[in-house]
Design a protein around this motif. Structure first.
Motif, PDB file in Angstrom:
ATOM      1  N   TYR A 167       2.085   9.137   5.305  1.00 37.10           N
ATOM      2  CA  TYR A 167       1.254   7.930   5.171  1.00 37.10           C
ATOM      3  C   TYR A 167       1.812   6.787   6.017  1.00 37.10           C
ATOM      4  CZ  TYR A 167      -1.005   3.918   3.023  1.00 37.10           C
ATOM      5  OH  TYR A 167      -1.702   2.762   2.813  1.00 37.10           O
ATOM      6  N   PHE A 214      -6.530   2.880  -8.298  1.00 37.97           N
ATOM      7  CA  PHE A 214      -6.219   4.215  -8.830  1.00 37.97           C
ATOM      8  C   PHE A 214      -5.074   4.162  -9.842  1.00 37.97           C
ATOM      9  CE2 PHE A 214      -8.382   5.734  -4.969  1.00 37.97           C
ATOM     10  CZ  PHE A 214      -9.232   6.677  -5.544  1.00 37.97           C
ATOM     11  N   VAL A 269       0.565   6.659  -6.693  1.00 41.67           N
ATOM     12  CA  VAL A 269      -0.650   7.447  -6.947  1.00 41.67           C
ATOM     13  C   VAL A 269      -0.358   8.934  -6.793  1.00 41.67           C
ATOM     14  CG1 VAL A 269      -2.935   8.020  -6.007  1.00 41.67           C
ATOM     15  CG2 VAL A 269      -2.313   5.642  -6.376  1.00 41.67           C
ATOM     16  N   LEU A 324      -5.955   1.526  -3.451  1.00 36.69           N
ATOM     17  CA  LEU A 324      -4.858   2.310  -4.033  1.00 36.69           C
ATOM     18  C   LEU A 324      -4.421   1.757  -5.387  1.00 36.69           C
ATOM     19  CD1 LEU A 324      -2.850   2.973  -0.785  1.00 36.69           C
ATOM     20  CD2 LEU A 324      -3.962   4.709  -2.202  1.00 36.69           C
ATOM     21  N   ARG A 329      -7.185  -1.566   1.688  1.00 38.83           N
ATOM     22  CA  ARG A 329      -6.453  -0.325   1.428  1.00 38.83           C
ATOM     23  C   ARG A 329      -5.528  -0.500   0.223  1.00 38.83           C
ATOM     24  NH1 ARG A 329      -3.944   1.105   6.498  1.00 38.83           N
ATOM     25  NH2 ARG A 329      -2.433  -0.496   5.963  1.00 38.83           N
ATOM     26  N   PHE A 330      -4.835  -1.632   0.149  1.00 37.44           N
ATOM     27  CA  PHE A 330      -3.959  -1.877  -1.002  1.00 37.44           C
ATOM     28  C   PHE A 330      -4.755  -1.926  -2.298  1.00 37.44           C
ATOM     29  CE2 PHE A 330      -2.426  -5.040  -4.030  1.00 37.44           C
ATOM     30  CZ  PHE A 330      -1.341  -4.345  -4.525  1.00 37.44           C
ATOM     31  N   SER A 390       0.823  -1.210   0.000  1.00 39.44           N
ATOM     32  CA  SER A 390       0.000   0.000   0.000  1.00 39.44           C
ATOM     33  C   SER A 390       0.851   1.252   0.000  1.00 39.44           C
ATOM     34  CB  SER A 390      -0.916   0.020   1.231  1.00 39.44           C
ATOM     35  OG  SER A 390      -1.843  -1.019   1.176  1.00 39.44           O
ATOM     36  N   SER A 440      -1.549   3.935  10.610  1.00 41.73           N
ATOM     37  CA  SER A 440      -0.823   3.061   9.672  1.00 41.73           C
ATOM     38  C   SER A 440       0.129   2.147  10.414  1.00 41.73           C
ATOM     39  CB  SER A 440      -0.037   3.896   8.662  1.00 41.73           C
ATOM     40  OG  SER A 440      -0.899   4.558   7.792  1.00 41.73           O
ATOM     41  N   ALA A 487       2.027   1.704  -3.510  1.00 36.94           N
ATOM     42  CA  ALA A 487       0.908   2.159  -4.342  1.00 36.94           C
ATOM     43  C   ALA A 487       0.554   3.611  -4.037  1.00 36.94           C
ATOM     44  CB  ALA A 487      -0.301   1.251  -4.128  1.00 36.94           C
ATOM     45  N   PHE A 488       0.579   3.980  -2.768  1.00 33.40           N
ATOM     46  CA  PHE A 488       0.292   5.365  -2.386  1.00 33.40           C
ATOM     47  C   PHE A 488       1.313   6.317  -3.010  1.00 33.40           C
ATOM     48  CE2 PHE A 488       0.868   8.996   0.462  1.00 33.40           C
ATOM     49  CZ  PHE A 488      -0.414   9.498   0.498  1.00 33.40           C
ATOM     50  N   TYR A 489       2.575   5.968  -2.904  1.00 33.80           N
ATOM     51  CA  TYR A 489       3.629   6.789  -3.507  1.00 33.80           C
ATOM     52  C   TYR A 489       3.375   6.966  -5.006  1.00 33.80           C
ATOM     53  CZ  TYR A 489       8.091   7.995  -5.575  1.00 33.80           C
ATOM     54  OH  TYR A 489       9.055   8.593  -6.335  1.00 33.80           O
ATOM     55  N   SER A 524       4.405  10.171   1.416  1.00 32.78           N
ATOM     56  CA  SER A 524       4.614   8.782   1.836  1.00 32.78           C
ATOM     57  C   SER A 524       5.132   8.688   3.261  1.00 32.78           C
ATOM     58  CB  SER A 524       5.577   8.077   0.885  1.00 32.78           C
ATOM     59  OG  SER A 524       5.011   8.020  -0.405  1.00 32.78           O
TER      60      SER A 524
END
Length: 158
Positions: free
Chosen positions: A129, A156, A111, A153, A149-150, A104, A135, A107-109, A126
């Motif tokens: 996050y 997206f 996105v 993300l 959550r993964f 996650s 977290s 993936a967040f980074y 990040s």
């Protein structure tokens, strides 16, 4: 190497530090607040291992002989696979939540980098996050949150 595919050192450091925090005391017994969730799903996975998921019709049989029907059994399935590969225990239960949480973070980074086209902003975001208290606390608890959550993300990024 293509600059679009180059991984910045900052995100590698954030990833490694986050991994260390999540895996700290990974083998501790389930006795804390919210440790009932992984204990319940772990017991169901242990019963799948002993009796077989097909024999149990993919239901979640708990240690006391009751069936747990409040959450989908797909939470039990990854724990079952972990138990089949690594054996039964607390770290084997927490391992998958940690893997989903680390995925996650990546993936967040990606996105944030895609949305803002700024690697520095993505790295700073990040950090927040990864080290946001929820977290760190829930990132190692095997329930539906780390996996969902993964997948949210990752959607997206599609």
């Amino acid at each position: 190497m293509n600059s679009a595919r180059k991984i910045p050192p900052a995100i590698i450091v954030i990833f490694l530090v986050y991994a260390i925090f999540l895996s700290w005391r990974i083998a501790d017994p389930f006795w804390g607040i919210n440790d009932d969730n992984p204990a319940v799903f772990g017991a169901a996975a242990k019963n799948w291992l002993a009796l077989g998921p097909i024999e149990l019709k993919f239901t979640q049989l708990l240690a006391g002989g009751d069936y747990y029907l409040n959450h989908p059994q797909w939470i039990t399935f990854p724990i079952y696979i972990s138990y089949a590969i690594f054996g039964v225990g607390e770290w084997q239960t927490r391992l998958l939540a940690i893997v989903f949480s680390l995925a996650s973070l990546v993936a967040f980074y990606l996105v944030v980098r895609r949305l803002f086209r700024d690697e520095r902003l993505a790295a700073y975001a990040s950090v927040f996050y990864a080290f946001f208290p929820t977290s760190l606390y829930f990132g190692r608890m095997m329930s539906h949150e780390p996996a969902v959550r993964f997948f949210i993300l990752a959607a997206f990024l599609a």
